[in-house]
Structures are given as C-alpha cells and as structure tokens.
Design an enzyme around this catalytic site. Structure first.
Site, PDB file in Angstrom:
ATOM      1  N   THR A  68       0.840  -1.206   0.000  1.00  0.00           N
ATOM      2  CA  THR A  68       0.000   0.000   0.000  1.00  0.00           C
ATOM      3  C   THR A  68       0.872   1.252   0.000  1.00  0.00           C
ATOM      4  O   THR A  68       1.603   1.474  -0.963  1.00  0.00           O
ATOM      5  CB  THR A  68      -1.020  -0.033   1.145  1.00  0.00           C
ATOM      6  OG1 THR A  68      -0.348   0.057   2.399  1.00  0.00           O
ATOM      7  CG2 THR A  68      -1.880  -1.288   1.088  1.00  0.00           C
ATOM      8  N   SER A  69       0.851   2.068   1.023  1.00  0.00           N
ATOM      9  CA  SER A  69       1.492   3.383   0.925  1.00  0.00           C
ATOM     10  C   SER A  69       2.469   3.643   2.065  1.00  0.00           C
ATOM     11  O   SER A  69       2.301   3.137   3.175  1.00  0.00           O
ATOM     12  CB  SER A  69       0.423   4.479   0.916  1.00  0.00           C
ATOM     13  OG  SER A  69      -0.438   4.320  -0.196  1.00  0.00           O
ATOM     14  N   GLU A  99       0.847  -3.321   4.644  1.00  0.00           N
ATOM     15  CA  GLU A  99       0.022  -2.120   4.786  1.00  0.00           C
ATOM     16  C   GLU A  99       0.895  -0.881   5.037  1.00  0.00           C
ATOM     17  O   GLU A  99       2.122  -0.956   5.034  1.00  0.00           O
ATOM     18  CB  GLU A  99      -1.011  -2.335   5.903  1.00  0.00           C
ATOM     19  CG  GLU A  99      -2.400  -2.714   5.386  1.00  0.00           C
ATOM     20  CD  GLU A  99      -3.099  -1.540   4.696  1.00  0.00           C
ATOM     21  OE1 GLU A  99      -2.486  -0.452   4.552  1.00  0.00           O
ATOM     22  OE2 GLU A  99      -4.260  -1.711   4.303  1.00  0.00           O
ATOM     23  N   HIS A 100       0.219   0.241   5.264  1.00  0.00           N
ATOM     24  CA  HIS A 100       0.852   1.555   5.325  1.00  0.00           C
ATOM     25  C   HIS A 100       1.882   1.675   6.453  1.00  0.00           C
ATOM     26  O   HIS A 100       1.812   1.010   7.480  1.00  0.00           O
ATOM     27  CB  HIS A 100      -0.224   2.629   5.522  1.00  0.00           C
ATOM     28  CG  HIS A 100      -0.969   2.471   6.823  1.00  0.00           C
ATOM     29  ND1 HIS A 100      -0.538   3.030   7.993  1.00  0.00           N
ATOM     30  CD2 HIS A 100      -2.099   1.776   7.125  1.00  0.00           C
ATOM     31  CE1 HIS A 100      -1.368   2.720   8.973  1.00  0.00           C
ATOM     32  NE2 HIS A 100      -2.324   1.954   8.466  1.00  0.00           N
ATOM     33  N   ASP A 101       2.857   2.537   6.227  1.00  0.00           N
ATOM     34  CA  ASP A 101       3.817   2.965   7.250  1.00  0.00           C
ATOM     35  C   ASP A 101       4.595   1.803   7.864  1.00  0.00           C
ATOM     36  O   ASP A 101       4.824   1.762   9.076  1.00  0.00           O
ATOM     37  CB  ASP A 101       3.107   3.774   8.354  1.00  0.00           C
ATOM     38  CG  ASP A 101       2.444   5.023   7.797  1.00  0.00           C
ATOM     39  OD1 ASP A 101       3.167   5.901   7.305  1.00  0.00           O
ATOM     40  OD2 ASP A 101       1.193   5.092   7.809  1.00  0.00           O
TER      41      ASP A 101
END
Length: 219
Positions: A122-123, A140-142
């Site tokens: 993701t981001s 997933e993110h971060d």
C-alpha cells in the site's frame, strides 16, 4: 549480436515458481526467452521447464553485455551470501514482480525483490534488499521492512510494523497493526510460525507460533 543475460538463481521449488514471472517480464520488454536461464551451483539436470540450467561459473563465462540475477533462494542467509558473490562478480540484482502486483503511494522497494502474484504494497512503505513476498501477501501503510526478509504465502502485515533483517514470516501469519511512533517490531532473524497471530513485539532470533503468538519452548 550479444545480449544481456538474465538468471533465476535456484532451480528448485522457489525458482520454478519465479521463472514464469521472469519470462513474462522480459517478454514485455521485448527480450527473448533465450536470454533467460536458471543458475544452480549443483545442477541435477540440464533443463527445467524449457530453460537451461547453468552453474554459476558457466553463467559468468557465457558471453553477454550485462548479467542480472534474481535470488530465488528461501534461506535468507544463503541469499545474502549469494548477493555478495554476485556483486563481487558484477552481476546486477534483478527485481521480479507479477503483472497483478498492486503498488500504491511512496513505496521504496530495495533491489532484488520477488513479488509473487496478488501481492499488495500500500502506501508509505520502505522495504530493503532481496525481499520475498509470496502469493497473496500484503504490506500495509507505514511499514519498514529490512533486508533479506521472507514472507510465505498469505502473510498479512498491517500498518506501522517494523520487520528487521532476515526475519521469516510463515504462511498465513497475521501481524497486528502498530501505532504511529510505536510500531510493532519483529526482530532480526525472528521466525513467525505458520498461521500465527502476532500481537506484540518479537525479540531478535526468537521463534513464535499460535494465536496469540508466543515463543516456542523446546523440550
């Protein structure tokens, strides 16, 4: 006319799963499949699934403008040794990604990754060198993922997680989301068992399993 030479290092199970992805990636670039081989230090055959198997020495000796290799070796310590060997011999790392991999915003992916079909990144993610993400895994993110990390099929890595170098995450494992400024951390060389649900930090070198995941006690 000489062309670049591309190798999938490892002609066993992992390599045989990566080879079709490598072939499709080169076809999209208009590069002939004749430029694609398996590399194996102890080959037991001369051909697998339509591609020749070369020893590493033969791979170096074959005439080519440049050489690239993706390390389809599950053992992360061996992967690191081979990466060093290739770098010393001028063999460049090669990243393989299936055509249906989803990559969103601000994903920094290190060299030499293998991203199998249906992987999602993701981001705002940083991933180190020679990462393996098997079928249906996601990040997933971060998240921050170190070098030589392996995800078996179906790993669910949720947001705000740090996974240090050489960690192995087993098939179907779920890693709970951390918090901004307080990520959940899986230490260097830790092993997460198949189907484990990780709800807290895992120290370096520790193997955990179960739901919730706990260190394995050897009798």
């Amino acid at each position: 006319m000489m062309q670049p030479l591309f190798g999938v290092y490892g002609a066993s199970g992992c390599g045989r799963g990566v080879m079709p992805l490598a072939r499709m990636q080169l076809q999209k670039l208009g590069i002939s499949a004749d430029s694609l081989v398996f590399i194996d230090d102890n080959p037991e055959a001369v051909n697998v699934n339509g591609h020749p198997i070369l020893s590493y020495r033969s791979f170096l000796e074959r005439k080519a403008t440049e050489r690239y290799a993706v390390l389809a070796i599950a053992n992360s310590k061996v992967r690191e040794q081979l990466a060093s060997r290739c770098a010393n011999d001028g063999v460049r790392p090669w990243t393989i990604a299936a055509s249906n991999v989803v990559t969103m915003d601000d994903v920094n992916l290190g060299a030499g990754a293998i991203l199998s079909p249906f992987v999602t990144l993701t981001s705002n993610i940083h991933i180190g060198q020679h990462f393996h993400a098997n079928l249906y895994s996601y990040v997933e993110h971060d998240c921050v993922i170190g070098d030589y990390v392996t995800f078996a099929p179906g790993v669910k890595c949720n947001g705000n997680v740090v996974i240090e170098d050489h960690a192995y995450i087993g098939a179907g494992a779920v890693i709970r989301q951390g918090r901004p400024g307080r990520p959940l951390v899986i230490g260097c060389g830790a092993v997460i068992g198949m189907g484990a649900v990780v709800t807290r930090d895992v120290p370096p070198g520790v193997t955990v399993a179960g739901n919730p995941a706990k260190p394995l006690v050897r009798g």
